[in-house]
Design an enzyme around this catalytic site. Structure first.
Site, PDB file in Angstrom:
ATOM      1  N   ASN A   1       2.573   3.977 -10.819  1.00  0.00           N
ATOM      2  CA  ASN A   1       1.570   4.818 -11.465  1.00  0.00           C
ATOM      3  C   ASN A   1       2.066   5.804 -12.099  1.00  0.00           C
ATOM      4  O   ASN A   1       1.965   5.765 -13.600  1.00  0.00           O
ATOM      5  CB  ASN A   1       0.426   5.442 -10.314  1.00  0.00           C
ATOM      6  CG  ASN A   1      -0.566   6.049 -11.076  1.00  0.00           C
ATOM      7  OD1 ASN A   1      -0.782   6.287 -12.018  1.00  0.00           O
ATOM      8  ND2 ASN A   1      -1.656   6.249 -10.220  1.00  0.00           N
ATOM      9  N   THR A   2       2.841   6.806 -11.830  1.00  0.00           N
ATOM     10  CA  THR A   2       3.431   7.943 -12.564  1.00  0.00           C
ATOM     11  C   THR A   2       4.127   7.647 -13.681  1.00  0.00           C
ATOM     12  O   THR A   2       3.992   8.048 -14.779  1.00  0.00           O
ATOM     13  CB  THR A   2       4.048   8.810 -11.286  1.00  0.00           C
ATOM     14  OG1 THR A   2       3.230   9.071 -10.358  1.00  0.00           O
ATOM     15  CG2 THR A   2       4.164  10.203 -12.091  1.00  0.00           C
TER      16      THR A   2
ATOM     17  N   ALA B   1       6.071   2.417  -5.200  1.00  0.00           N
ATOM     18  CA  ALA B   1       6.581   3.758  -5.474  1.00  0.00           C
ATOM     19  C   ALA B   1       8.040   4.119  -5.821  1.00  0.00           C
ATOM     20  O   ALA B   1       8.905   3.288  -5.465  1.00  0.00           O
ATOM     21  CB  ALA B   1       6.439   4.523  -4.127  1.00  0.00           C
ATOM     22  N   GLY B   2       8.284   5.183  -6.607  1.00  0.00           N
ATOM     23  CA  GLY B   2       9.544   5.598  -6.831  1.00  0.00           C
ATOM     24  C   GLY B   2       9.948   5.012  -8.128  1.00  0.00           C
ATOM     25  O   GLY B   2      11.403   5.437  -8.487  1.00  0.00           O
TER      26      GLY B   2
ATOM     27  N   LYS C   1      -4.985  -0.854   0.348  1.00  0.00           N
ATOM     28  CA  LYS C   1      -3.693  -0.415   0.169  1.00  0.00           C
ATOM     29  C   LYS C   1      -3.438   0.737   1.437  1.00  0.00           C
ATOM     30  O   LYS C   1      -4.150   1.665   0.934  1.00  0.00           O
ATOM     31  CB  LYS C   1      -3.217   0.136  -1.090  1.00  0.00           C
ATOM     32  CG  LYS C   1      -1.821   0.878  -1.094  1.00  0.00           C
ATOM     33  CD  LYS C   1      -1.400   1.315  -2.472  1.00  0.00           C
ATOM     34  CE  LYS C   1      -0.273   2.523  -2.377  1.00  0.00           C
ATOM     35  NZ  LYS C   1       0.136   3.087  -3.512  1.00  0.00           N
TER      36      LYS C   1
ATOM     37  N   GLY D   1       6.248   8.994  -6.795  1.00  0.00           N
ATOM     38  CA  GLY D   1       6.442  10.151  -7.849  1.00  0.00           C
ATOM     39  C   GLY D   1       7.907  10.475  -8.285  1.00  0.00           C
ATOM     40  O   GLY D   1       8.014  11.501  -9.071  1.00  0.00           O
TER      41      GLY D   1
END
Lengths: 65, 270
Positions: free
Chosen positions: B215-216, B193-194, B105, B166
């Site tokens: 992830n977050t 992301a996001g 990645k 994040g």
């Protein structure tokens, strides 16, 4: 000889990258290495000679996103 | 695109067939046990991992690696935090040796506040790595021209951001994501992301995106395993909705109940 390992200055006697890993007790560890920002394969660590001021990175698996 | 009539809905990334369309990060969980539980609840087949400095005294790298190996999932190492082509390429090379995979990645970060990709460095690094046999998953923006260049550099998968890493803002630019999907109908596209809540993931899947990487939103949820399950359902619902062929939005109302035969139709309106 004074070198930098993972951002910290150190005084070491090792003359190769392989010897450095033994000196710092990484010997059997699952790590990857870079010398002055260039990757050094495990098989090439014996041949990778160190000199004053070299910057070494020793990394291992971590959590990531 | 997948055949809508077919039940088999297999995603292929660099020739690897996958049934899960949710890729999960391994960072920021309250504990290793909760991480394990969340990855299982997400039914993820791929997790992202990274490399960090290992001190001589600690064995944290080995403990983490043993935990991931026990999960039996495929790993996608990242170059998170790299700010130059050189840093990213060297990190990728180290990752290939440590994780024994040519998947990477690729992140080349260009700006601190938004953690947005340096797309110029990204294309350059993607070229170098593809030539060296890596299978690159580039973390990019929704820019179509950059996407073209990444494909020309050798990438067979694109990972545009939904919003900055994040932020949990969801899809900041659905128009551009839709355009990207329309333009690259044969390329696996993953929103990376996001993403904040399952409906964001479902929305991306409804646009026809092939998978979601996050992830977050799971790791920092009050109950990460429950949130992982919710995201798995969101991704599945969005994918099923896309395959079922959504109707087009319109401006004016259109009655769903038949107009013909409505009683009182011949009475004058007051």
């Amino acid at each position: 000889m004074r070198i930098e390992v993972n951002g910290k200055r150190r005084e070491v006697t090792a003359e190769t990258l392989a010897a450095l890993l033994r000196e710092l007790e990484y010997d059997d560890r699952h790590v990857a290495t870079a010398l002055n920002q260039s990757f050094v394969r495990k098989a090439d660590r014996d041949a990778a000679r160190l000199k004053e001021g070299d910057r070494i990175e020793i990394v291992s698996p971590r959590q990531g996103g | 695109m997948q055949d809508i009539a077919s039940d088999a809905d297999v995603l292929s990334l660099y020739g690897v067939p996958l049934s899960s369309r949710l890729i999960v990060g391994t960072a920021q969980y309250p504990s290793p046990a909760i991480l394990t539980e969340a990855i299982k609840a997400a039914r993820a087949e791929i997790v992202t991992v990274s490399l960090r400095r290992e001190s001589g005294a600690s064995r944290s790298g080995e403990k983490f690696w043993a935990l991931i190996r026990d999960l039996g999932v495929r790993v996608l190492p990242n170059t998170a935090g790299c700010r130059t082509v050189k840093e990213a390429v060297t990190t990728a090379e180290m990752a290939r040796e440590v994780f024994n995979t040519s998947w990477i990645k690729l992140e080349v970060i260009g700006e601190e506040d938004t953690l947005q990709p340096d797309v110029f460095g990204l294309v350059e690094a993607a070229e170098i790595l593809s030539r060296d046999g890596f299978q690159v998953f580039p973390y990019t923006t929704e820019d179509l021209v950059v996407a073209e260049k990444l494909l020309r550099a050798g990438c067979e998968v694109l990972m545009p951001w939904g919003a900055p890493i994040g932020t949990a803002r969801g899809l900041n630019n659905p128009y551009a994501l839709r355009a990207l999907r329309a333009h690259f109908s044969q390329t696996p596209l993953i929103v990376d992301a996001g993403i904040g809540v399952p409906s964001h993931a479902a929305a991306a899947m409804e646009l026809g995106y092939d998978a979601i990487l996050l992830n977050t939103a799971i790791a920092k949820a009050a109950d990460p395993a429950a949130m992982a399950r919710a995201f798995a359902l969101g991704v599945e619902a969005g994918r099923a909705g896309f395959r079922a062929g959504p109707i087009e939005p319109r401006d004016m109302a259109a009655p769903s109940t038949p107009v013909i035969g409505r009683p009182f139709t011949d009475l004058a309106r007051a």
